[in-house]
Design a protein around this motif. Sequence first.
Motif, short mmCIF file in Angstrom:
data_model
loop_
_atom_site.label_atom_id
_atom_site.label_comp_id
_atom_site.label_asym_id
_atom_site.label_seq_id
_atom_site.Cartn_x
_atom_site.Cartn_y
_atom_site.Cartn_z
N GLU A 6 -7.92 -8.03 -3.88
CA GLU A 6 -8.48 -6.73 -4.48
C GLU A 6 -6.93 -5.54 -4.48
O GLU A 6 -7.02 -4.76 -5.44
N LEU A 7 -6.40 -5.52 -3.28
CA LEU A 7 -5.11 -4.76 -3.42
C LEU A 7 -4.24 -5.25 -4.28
O LEU A 7 -3.40 -4.34 -5.04
N GLN B 84 -2.56 -3.34 -11.66
CA GLN B 84 -3.11 -2.45 -12.64
C GLN B 84 -2.30 -1.26 -12.65
O GLN B 84 -2.20 -0.49 -13.78
N THR B 85 -1.90 -0.59 -11.62
CA THR B 85 -1.30 0.64 -11.44
C THR B 85 0.08 0.51 -12.19
O THR B 85 0.58 1.21 -12.57
N ASP C 161 -4.67 -6.74 -7.10
CA ASP C 161 -5.00 -6.29 -8.45
C ASP C 161 -4.87 -4.77 -8.69
O ASP C 161 -4.39 -4.52 -9.73
N GLU C 162 -4.98 -4.01 -7.70
CA GLU C 162 -4.83 -2.69 -7.81
C GLU C 162 -3.55 -2.23 -8.21
O GLU C 162 -3.12 -1.42 -8.93
N SER D 214 0.74 -1.19 -0.12
CA SER D 214 -0.08 0.06 0.10
C SER D 214 0.82 1.31 0.08
O SER D 214 0.45 2.23 -0.53
N LYS E 248 1.63 6.08 -7.14
CA LYS E 248 0.75 7.22 -7.70
C LYS E 248 1.17 8.54 -7.66
O LYS E 248 0.87 9.48 -8.49
N LEU F 290 2.32 1.52 -3.66
CA LEU F 290 1.20 1.94 -4.28
C LEU F 290 1.06 3.44 -4.38
O LEU F 290 0.71 4.18 -5.25
#
Length: 453
Positions: free
Chosen positions: A263-264, A270-271, A266-267, A229, A236, A232
């Motif tokens: 879910e995390l 994708q990022t 996958d995010e 996280s 970003k 990530l």
Amino acid sequence: MKLACEMNKQNFTFNSINDVLAKAGEEKSGDTMAKIGALSSLERMAAKYVLSHLQLKDIYENPSIPYEEDEVTRVIYDGINERIYNSIADWTVGELRDFILSHDTSFSDLSRISRGLTSEMISGVAKLMSSIDLVLASQKMKYKAHCNTTIGEQGRLAFRCQPNHPSDNAEGILASIKEGLSYGSGDAVIGINPNNESVESVSNILNMSHDFIEKWQIPTQNCVLAHISTQLQALKNGAPIALMFQSLAGTQKANEDFGVSRELLDEAYQTMLKKGTSTGPNFMYFETGQGSEVSLDAHKGVDMQTLEARTYGYARYWKPFMVNNVSGFIGPETIYNGKQLIRADLEDLFMGKLHSLPMGIAPTYTNHMNADQNDQEIAGMLTSVAGANFYMGVPGGDDVMLSYQDTSYHDDASLREMLGLRPLQEFEEWLEKMEIMENGKLTKNAGDLSIFD
């Protein structure tokens, strides 16, 4: 499905497939602590006998944790090729072992059936294999992946340069990066474990390592092993990330304790597709290891080896560039001594490869384990023979930030020289340009940091 047998005039009855799998495994202190391991060598042999006669469909129809209850189970089962599974569903686990070890079974054959195997099946067959079986089977499988470099090609052995510093001092990290590179370590990744997990600090290390790689035009990838996280958020915000890291486990509960979910992940994936700096298509880096679920009291009555296999079944969904096994990192409550460490490393390398993963091994130990550097070096040599893709490169083999023992920059060079292996191709060309390596051998510049002045 028969879960009982007679052995040496004693009757043994097992409660479930989980019970058979747990008791059929080689002795591990974590399984003993969880009170699920075999109580004697005879009971272990009885469990192996029962396991060898179970059919693959018995295991498929009885996942170690139900599909409805666990995200890891769902990811594994949703990824199974049903046509391939149905073609081998009637095999016993013993027949699967014979197929894997047959001289007629090729890498292509193993790659195909791996798509029809659940992680519990892979753990089960590993429990029927001796150490030489695990090495022989692992040698057959070599999986490649590409980030900025290509890992897993025949004849190549890569290393992660691990330049940790206890206070994230930039000069200290850079000095360690230079030392590792000067010994030919860093083609897998320059990967730094941060002390300070703030987004700002992690971003600073990412920028520093990225700028150094760009300045010296090094064909590799950077990574800061903060929580996913944090990475990530840094990504970003514009931080340069070539490879995104996360530790994974074999149950949903353990992964929730790690703060991760499908879910995390996958995010993050994708990022990375949109904002990551590397070529890809593989840009995820996972670390695993037997025992994390026991330490977190999240094992659900399943043995450590089977949970490690389930971790690989979970990890392969994101097509990682590298999976690093660190069984031995936790300590004696899960892996007690050098014998357990070596066995776990061989099991994990084989199980990861049978999940089609580009596997590396960190034969780590902590100073309160009944293990020493000789055990670590034996594990490193055996798994090198078995075809591990990469190892760690830690200054002096002693990580000053995480306080554990791992392979050193010097071990890296020794393993390559002993087995006639070369660095990853792009990286070897850079080492030759820097006059660090010539014809696969380190030059007199090895260990000389002034080449970066």
